[in-house]
Design a protein around this motif. Sequence first.
Motif, PDB file in Angstrom:
ATOM      1  N   GLU A  44       0.816  -1.166  -0.008  1.00 36.41           N
ATOM      2  CA  GLU A  44      -0.044   0.024   0.078  1.00 36.41           C
ATOM      3  C   GLU A  44       0.861   1.456  -0.030  1.00 36.41           C
ATOM      4  OE1 GLU A  44      -3.149   0.627  -0.546  1.00 36.41           O
ATOM      5  OE2 GLU A  44      -3.582  -1.273  -0.316  1.00 36.41           O
ATOM      6  N   GLU A  45       1.898   1.193   0.801  1.00 33.46           N
ATOM      7  CA  GLU A  45       2.856   2.410   1.042  1.00 33.46           C
ATOM      8  C   GLU A  45       3.431   2.666  -0.420  1.00 33.46           C
ATOM      9  OE1 GLU A  45       5.531   2.058   3.988  1.00 33.46           O
ATOM     10  OE2 GLU A  45       6.981   3.620   2.998  1.00 33.46           O
ATOM     11  N   CYS A  46       3.795   1.598  -1.261  1.00 31.44           N
ATOM     12  CA  CYS A  46       4.377   1.840  -2.664  1.00 31.44           C
ATOM     13  C   CYS A  46       3.408   2.346  -3.555  1.00 31.44           C
ATOM     14  CB  CYS A  46       4.713   0.427  -2.953  1.00 31.44           C
ATOM     15  SG  CYS A  46       6.211   0.047  -2.273  1.00 31.44           S
ATOM     16  N   VAL A  47       2.281   1.918  -3.568  1.00 31.88           N
ATOM     17  CA  VAL A  47       1.224   2.292  -4.113  1.00 31.88           C
ATOM     18  C   VAL A  47       0.559   3.941  -4.076  1.00 31.88           C
ATOM     19  CG1 VAL A  47      -1.137   2.261  -5.177  1.00 31.88           C
ATOM     20  CG2 VAL A  47       0.273   0.227  -4.552  1.00 31.88           C
ATOM     21  N   SER A  48       0.736   4.278  -2.765  1.00 30.74           N
ATOM     22  CA  SER A  48       0.677   5.442  -2.518  1.00 30.74           C
ATOM     23  C   SER A  48       1.694   6.429  -3.053  1.00 30.74           C
ATOM     24  CB  SER A  48       0.458   5.648  -1.035  1.00 30.74           C
ATOM     25  OG  SER A  48      -0.424   5.111  -0.416  1.00 30.74           O
ATOM     26  N   ASP A  49       2.964   6.077  -2.681  1.00 27.94           N
ATOM     27  CA  ASP A  49       4.249   6.681  -3.273  1.00 27.94           C
ATOM     28  C   ASP A  49       4.043   6.819  -4.889  1.00 27.94           C
ATOM     29  OD1 ASP A  49       4.840   7.019  -1.070  1.00 27.94           O
ATOM     30  OD2 ASP A  49       6.792   5.460  -1.016  1.00 27.94           O
ATOM     31  N   THR A  50       3.611   5.798  -5.385  1.00 28.69           N
ATOM     32  CA  THR A  50       3.557   5.862  -6.974  1.00 28.69           C
ATOM     33  C   THR A  50       2.638   6.803  -7.440  1.00 28.69           C
ATOM     34  OG1 THR A  50       3.738   3.302  -7.064  1.00 28.69           O
ATOM     35  CG2 THR A  50       2.518   4.271  -8.885  1.00 28.69           C
ATOM     36  N   TYR A  51       1.368   6.891  -6.752  1.00 27.71           N
ATOM     37  CA  TYR A  51       0.449   7.971  -7.079  1.00 27.71           C
ATOM     38  C   TYR A  51       1.123   9.490  -6.967  1.00 27.71           C
ATOM     39  CZ  TYR A  51      -2.843   4.397  -7.235  1.00 27.71           C
ATOM     40  OH  TYR A  51      -3.738   3.314  -7.372  1.00 27.71           O
ATOM     41  N   MET A  52       1.934   9.586  -5.880  1.00 31.47           N
ATOM     42  CA  MET A  52       2.557  10.714  -5.885  1.00 31.47           C
ATOM     43  C   MET A  52       3.685  11.015  -6.785  1.00 31.47           C
ATOM     44  SD  MET A  52       1.618  12.199  -2.978  1.00 31.47           S
ATOM     45  CE  MET A  52       3.012  13.507  -2.645  1.00 31.47           C
ATOM     46  N   ASN A  53       4.453   9.945  -7.251  1.00 35.58           N
ATOM     47  CA  ASN A  53       5.027  10.212  -8.359  1.00 35.58           C
ATOM     48  C   ASN A  53       4.553  10.510  -9.585  1.00 35.58           C
ATOM     49  OD1 ASN A  53       8.309   9.325  -7.923  1.00 35.58           O
ATOM     50  ND2 ASN A  53       6.979   8.420  -6.272  1.00 35.58           N
ATOM     51  N   VAL A  54       3.593   9.809  -9.790  1.00 37.30           N
ATOM     52  CA  VAL A  54       2.622   9.985 -11.099  1.00 37.30           C
ATOM     53  C   VAL A  54       2.271  11.502 -11.224  1.00 37.30           C
ATOM     54  CG1 VAL A  54       0.918   9.446 -12.512  1.00 37.30           C
ATOM     55  CG2 VAL A  54       2.146   7.717 -11.446  1.00 37.30           C
ATOM     56  N   TRP A  55       1.826  11.874 -10.053  1.00 35.15           N
ATOM     57  CA  TRP A  55       1.294  13.397  -9.884  1.00 35.15           C
ATOM     58  C   TRP A  55       2.301  14.286 -10.374  1.00 35.15           C
ATOM     59  CZ3 TRP A  55      -3.460  15.802  -9.244  1.00 35.15           C
ATOM     60  CH2 TRP A  55      -3.321  17.061  -8.764  1.00 35.15           C
ATOM     61  N   ASN A  56       3.199  13.894  -9.809  1.00 34.00           N
ATOM     62  CA  ASN A  56       4.592  14.880  -9.870  1.00 34.00           C
ATOM     63  C   ASN A  56       5.059  14.796 -11.476  1.00 34.00           C
ATOM     64  OD1 ASN A  56       4.579  16.202  -7.396  1.00 34.00           O
ATOM     65  ND2 ASN A  56       5.724  14.443  -6.706  1.00 34.00           N
ATOM     66  N   ALA A  57       4.813  13.645 -11.962  1.00 33.42           N
ATOM     67  CA  ALA A  57       5.394  13.525 -13.196  1.00 33.42           C
ATOM     68  C   ALA A  57       4.660  13.894 -14.472  1.00 33.42           C
ATOM     69  CB  ALA A  57       5.756  11.898 -13.543  1.00 33.42           C
ATOM     70  N   ILE A  58       3.310  13.878 -14.456  1.00 30.33           N
ATOM     71  CA  ILE A  58       2.149  14.503 -15.179  1.00 30.33           C
ATOM     72  C   ILE A  58       1.393  15.641 -14.659  1.00 30.33           C
ATOM     73  CG2 ILE A  58       0.414  13.748 -16.665  1.00 30.33           C
ATOM     74  CD1 ILE A  58       0.795  10.771 -16.173  1.00 30.33           C
TER      75      ILE A  58
END
Lengths: 186, 815
Positions: A44-58
């Motif tokens: 879950e933590e990874c998935v949350s981090d993923t969304y953060m990264n995606v948010w920052n990347a796009i």
Amino acid sequence: MKDSEIIELYFARSEDAITETNKKHGSFCRSVTFGILGSREDSEECVSDTYMNVWNAIPPKRPDRLGAFVVRICRNIALNLFKARNTLKSGGGYGSVVFDEISECLPAPDSVESTAEANAVLKAVEAFVRSLSREKQQIFMHRYYYFRSCAGIADDLHISEAKVKMTLKRTREKLREYLEKEGIDV
Amino acid sequence: MTREERFIEILGGMDEMLVAETMPSYRNEKYKADKKSMIEIIPEKPDKKAVRRYWLTRIAAGAAALIVLAFAVPLICSILEEQYQKTYIDAATTTFAASENDDTATLYVPDIIPEELLALTMPSKTVDGKCLRLVCDEAQLTEGGSPVCNTRDARVEIADTATGQAIASAQLLTRDDTFEWERGIELKLAKNRRNGYWGLVFMPLDSGEYMMTPYVFTADGSFDFDPYGMRTVGSLDDVTFWDVDGGAAGIKIKGEGNFGLSDTVVTYDDNTPYDRLYRGVPAENIRVDCDIEGTDLYASVRLNEITVGEDYSYVVRSAENATVTIHPKNGDGELNFGEEMLVTKGYEKNNWVLQFDTKGSFNVIAHTLDAENFDSKMAVILVGVPLYKRFAVTVYAYNGRQLERIRDLFIETEQPLESIVSDGKGGLTYHDIYTGDKSIVLDLEHFTYTDRLSGEAEEAAVQLRKFAESGNGFAYPIDAGGGLNTLRYKGDNTFTVTPEMYHRDVYAITDGEVQEIGCTNGYGNYMIVKETNGTGTWVYSGLYCDYYCAEGQSVVAGEAIADAVDEITIMYNKPIEHIPYENPMILPDESAVEVTEGEPSPPESLSEFSADNSRTRRYLELAKWWSDTHNNDYERYKVGEFLDSLGVDGLKELYFKGYFLNSITVTDDLPTANGGVGNARITVPVADRTYKYFPTGYTYESFRKAWLGVFTEEWANTLLNQHSEVYCKYGDELYCLPAAAGGDLTLVHIDYLLQTQTDDEIVFLSKCYHVKLGEDPVYDEMQNDKYTVSYNKYRIVRTDDGWRIAFSDTFYHWR
């Protein structure tokens, strides 16, 4: 919602972008991270981090395939966590198993002259994977890219688990031979 | 960073297209179960800390809620304890269940979750201070309140019951992602005779049956499931341990009999397709000893790691596990004076399978040979393995120093092994019910045999001689002791050898020297043919080809020939002469012809047949159309294009005429004049069959003339001879028999190699890549190994009458 519409939400800086991303790709991301880490909480933590990264990347990025883009980020985050927690070879999930299997794909260290650049390795592996039949491609990628269980792969592709294992074994052998032939060490 | 880590990291950069193309279809129902939780509130500006803070807040709230609800736990526990008598509670883990609702994706804290039930353990009965137990760390409750566990969250342990400590742990293997505790999972444990333990886990199935998975705990402490021992059993009572002195020897399955379990831990990497339970051979491996008379030795055959196939035959899957050994009679049996792999006709390199029916008797006998020059310990050991209705007997020899398998000396016999006896002269004799007595002569001093199955060799020699005398050559079946092989002459001292038991051709190109053997797949007995250069001497030999001969591995061929040439030499001291065939088409005795269904065509109504007709042109057009529309290579068209490129006028048309003529011999597309056939049918006895022929409306002579206008006379005869039963002459008319042929391959690519081009001769080779019908007919050079490859040779010569095709593989139907 279509991927293109979700991307537009990111560009509009709408928080719905993350909600929609999660709806569409979240479960699979969890499946990948769980496969690597073997822990739901870490997953879950990874998935949350993923969304953060995606948010920052796009933006500025505008990925052609949002799913692949998200899963790639998710996978990298999970692998980093996997390494950071020193769970390699001893952790849960299929991560450690997959790492063990990967060692079978690699040429013996002294069979080639030097370690290849990452890009050369990548190109070689991509070429190898593309040379496989569609089914073998899927089996290989599901296992070593998505860290999926053999049973899960078999279920997805409607083939027997034994076939998945056999295919993986043969593909690993072929990959090793291929890398040796190409003179590529990792 | 390790190499594995680096590799995995590099994989992460794979082309997005490839990643997307291979991504699982995860919007599948089964993934919904993974949607255990998702944050409901998205921070205005999402950041990592905010998300974590959110989680901590929620977890704290959830924990508080659990504390408040803790009063209900004892009640729930007592209810569940009653329901699940077999459930033991020995640990507590705090976790949360989550909503199954994909749309809202809110964190869901259930009303009551008894903490104690989230971790469940189920032990077996205690055996020798140990128990087998199933442990689940994260069970969840269904809406109905049943605890459900994901398979991946569960494990099987062998534990010390006194301390409760796990001694070893293994993954739970089931065929479902989840399992319900309430459905009566059963565990059984027994001490085995190897100072280890066998455990059985029974998972209930919807059908009311159980899926049984064996677990193996070895004396050295390893513990794992045996995936190949999994099987469905009707009920728990159907399976009991098979207790003998010293512990369990296996299990008994009601209605199926006794089985042994593996004595070693089996992992997934061993991809054996066979059931690892050993039927009837539980803890003992098969060992058959045979006294070698006059010596203090035993010849022994040992089969280890035996599995049982679905047909209840024994299967040994590793060469190391089937051996012939020599050991002392009075020793402990471990002293080994010689060991050889046991080989039978079931041999396959890299996938070694020795399989034989348990109903047949597996036996070994030894003969001490007392002929002059033989060591007193010299023995011939025969190992008989049931093969269908016969024995496959493999012969080994031992001279007191070494044990060696006599290469390729297999004998098939329906007689008992004991019927093979020493002839007192250093050889063995046995009675063959088909061909009479045969003598096997063994040169034991050098451990090579100078002759083998002499009757067959002689027969083959006769055939070879016939072939040589004919000068044209065609197929002769030769039994090389491992299956029917077909030897075919391809012209230019080149042969094709086709082992009929297998599918791929083996090329033994023998233009003076062996150049190549291309056994593209399969292993088995092949025939090699060689002409010693310039002497007119033919050497042929049987060869057991246990190499994986990839294309161009001439070294392998050379080695093989070097071995084989010593074995059999048949001299043929006569140069090859060209003796043309007579007209191969059927010229029946007209008195034997019976006219049925109408009247023969009157002679004046017959037409002249020609290969230069609309059909030929249609083939040309069709080939081009196919090539254009299918965006791939089309063999006929490409051959035509290639011939055009040689700059010789008329070659393409010649080829297509040949193609047309050939096609009508193998399809039911009858050549007919004036748009249809007459109404007469004739029946003609040919050999032991009777054929019914249709009139074509063409004269017989014009048809034959058409062939001679395209092919050399020799090659025309060869081709027509293949289909001699297709054509028949009655009166002046050509009669024809509808034939049928078809392939299941589609050609996707073709390569050419021009070997010779002079004013009088053109020779070229083609290499064709095929896929099976229905497969994507697209050629990809990277996947060359997936195609079925065929090689064709063409030879076109200039004659007094113009260019003629003198040889063409594609028109000759090798199979």
